[in-house]
Design an enzyme around this catalytic site. Structure first.
Site, PDB file in Angstrom:
ATOM      1  N   ASP A  68     -11.879  42.732   4.893  1.00 13.44           N
ATOM      2  CA  ASP A  68     -12.047  43.230   5.778  1.00 13.44           C
ATOM      3  C   ASP A  68     -12.655  42.812   6.832  1.00 13.44           C
ATOM      4  OD1 ASP A  68     -12.724  45.205   5.146  1.00 13.44           O
ATOM      5  OD2 ASP A  68     -11.582  46.604   4.665  1.00 13.44           O
ATOM      6  N   ASN A 137      -9.490  58.884   1.943  1.00 10.66           N
ATOM      7  CA  ASN A 137      -7.892  59.152   1.920  1.00 10.66           C
ATOM      8  C   ASN A 137      -6.943  58.553   0.968  1.00 10.66           C
ATOM      9  OD1 ASN A 137      -7.424  56.458   3.033  1.00 10.66           O
ATOM     10  ND2 ASN A 137      -6.956  57.381   5.389  1.00 10.66           N
ATOM     11  N   HIS A 139      -7.551  54.422   0.934  1.00  7.01           N
ATOM     12  CA  HIS A 139      -7.515  53.026   1.184  1.00  7.01           C
ATOM     13  C   HIS A 139      -8.381  52.815   0.568  1.00  7.01           C
ATOM     14  CE1 HIS A 139     -10.195  53.606   4.796  1.00  7.01           C
ATOM     15  NE2 HIS A 139     -10.922  52.666   3.507  1.00  7.01           N
ATOM     16  N   GLU A 144      -4.107  51.393   4.823  1.00  5.73           N
ATOM     17  CA  GLU A 144      -4.281  52.895   5.266  1.00  5.73           C
ATOM     18  C   GLU A 144      -3.044  53.490   4.536  1.00  5.73           C
ATOM     19  OE1 GLU A 144      -6.796  54.671   5.815  1.00  5.73           O
ATOM     20  OE2 GLU A 144      -7.333  53.687   8.135  1.00  5.73           O
TER      21      GLU A 144
HETATM   22  C1  GLP Z   1     -14.272  51.308   5.247  1.00  9.20           C
HETATM   23  C2  GLP Z   1     -14.149  50.085   4.363  1.00  9.20           C
HETATM   24  C3  GLP Z   1     -13.379  50.361   2.595  1.00  9.20           C
HETATM   25  C4  GLP Z   1     -14.003  51.234   2.280  1.00  9.20           C
HETATM   26  C5  GLP Z   1     -14.505  52.509   2.943  1.00  9.20           C
HETATM   27  C6  GLP Z   1     -15.093  53.572   2.454  1.00  9.20           C
HETATM   28  O1  GLP Z   1     -12.706  51.866   5.472  1.00  9.20           O
HETATM   29  N1  GLP Z   1     -12.763  49.698   5.167  1.00  9.20           N
HETATM   30  O2  GLP Z   1     -13.210  49.302   1.988  1.00  9.20           O
HETATM   31  O3  GLP Z   1     -14.094  51.225   0.698  1.00  9.20           O
HETATM   32  O4  GLP Z   1     -14.744  52.221   3.956  1.00  9.20           O
HETATM   33  O5  GLP Z   1     -16.722  53.661   2.992  1.00  9.20           O
HETATM   34  P1  GLP Z   1     -17.950  54.306   1.840  1.00  9.20           P
HETATM   35  O6  GLP Z   1     -18.344  53.015   0.881  1.00  9.20           O
HETATM   36  O7  GLP Z   1     -18.818  53.717   3.328  1.00  9.20           O
HETATM   37  O8  GLP Z   1     -17.195  55.323   1.909  1.00  9.20           O
END
Ligand code: GLP
Length: 251
Positions: A68, A137, A139, A144
């Site tokens: 993404d 959440n 995702h 989402e």
């Molecule tokens: C972001 C990314 C995800 C990631 C998530 C968790 O929103 N788009 O790919 O897995 O956050 O992030 P973190 O690893 O900082 O908790």
């Protein structure tokens, strides 16, 4: 098959995840790696970088597709996911820069960019191994919670909880982009193997819902229950609800 590795802490989780990725690269030097951003994979990328610099692991023939990108951020913006990948991995290893792919957050026509990205991932034959983090959440990528699983790469409105969670990386909450381009559930599920990593007790509920709850777009990661080859690597805190429910883990 679902295999869950329980590791003591973030460092051990990162090392185990790096081993899973290294095994793929050693077995298939020209593999397609699906890569993720966020704070969770940083340690994994550090370990892979160390092995590469020691001469133990080569990425010369590897191709990559990232999940993404924030809509509206330039690749040079220090919070863009392209910048994250350059500074956390690509700039430090022997990968061919032309073989790395991240959706273009600045595309004039974001829908056309999503279609291009879908076609690109398909033309590479989809990921051999897709690394995933997990949103609080549930995702994955930026898919989402919503009322359906969106198959294709698409432009998504970020939820308030994701904007809140990601605000820590920006100067202020107002600077967090409200939209992103994300690989859809179809591309993610087309990967031959999934590696999901999670650390910390704020991921425990999402991880429990993903693998013990109903398969529902309200918890996008729950679709992974339908994938035939999933490896979860988590630390004790992230896995706490799964282990309390009696789910068996290795490690
Ligand atoms: C972001 C990314 C995800 C990631 C998530 C968790 O929103 N788009 O790919 O897995 O956050 O992030 P973190 O690893 O900082 O908790």
């Amino acid at each position: 098959m679902l295999r869950i590795y329980q590791e003591a802490d973030y460092a051990a989780m990162s090392r185990r995840a790096a081993h899973v990725i290294a095994a793929e690269v050693i077995r298939r030097p020209n593999c397609v790696l699906g890569l993720a951003t966020g704070s969770t994979p940083v340690g994994t990328y550090q370990q892979l970088t160390a092995w590469n610099q020691q001469g133990d692991l080569s990425f010369r023939e590897v191709r990559t597709v990232n999940l993404d990108e924030y809509k509206g951020l330039a690749p040079t913006h220090d919070q863009s996911y392209r910048y994250f990948m350059q500074t956390n991995l690509f700039d430090h290893i022997d990968i061919d820069p032309a073989a790395t792919n991240v959706p273009d957050g600045l595309a004039a026509d974001p829908d056309a960019e999503c279609a291009r990205y879908d076609a690109l991932v398909a033309s590479l034959g989809y990921a051999d191994l897709q690394l995933l983090g997990l949103g609080r959440n549930g995702h994955i990528g930026f898919n989402e919670p919503c009322d359906r699983f969106v198959k294709e790469t698409h432009v998504v409105d970020l939820t308030e909880s994701t904007i809140e969670a990601n605000a820590r990386f920006f100067a202020s909450r107002d600077d967090v982009p409200r939209q992103a381009l994300t690989m859809g559930i179809g591309c993610i599920m087309a990967a031959r193997r999934i590696l999901l990593i999670a650390s910390g007790d704020d991921k425990a509920e999402a991880l429990y819902n993903a693998f013990c709850g109903p398969i529902t777009p309200a918890c996008p990661a729950s679709i992974l229950q339908l994938h035939g080859d999933v490896v979860v690597v988590g630390d004790k805190a992230a896995l706490s609800k799964l282990t309390a429910a009696g789910v068996s883990v290795c490690g």
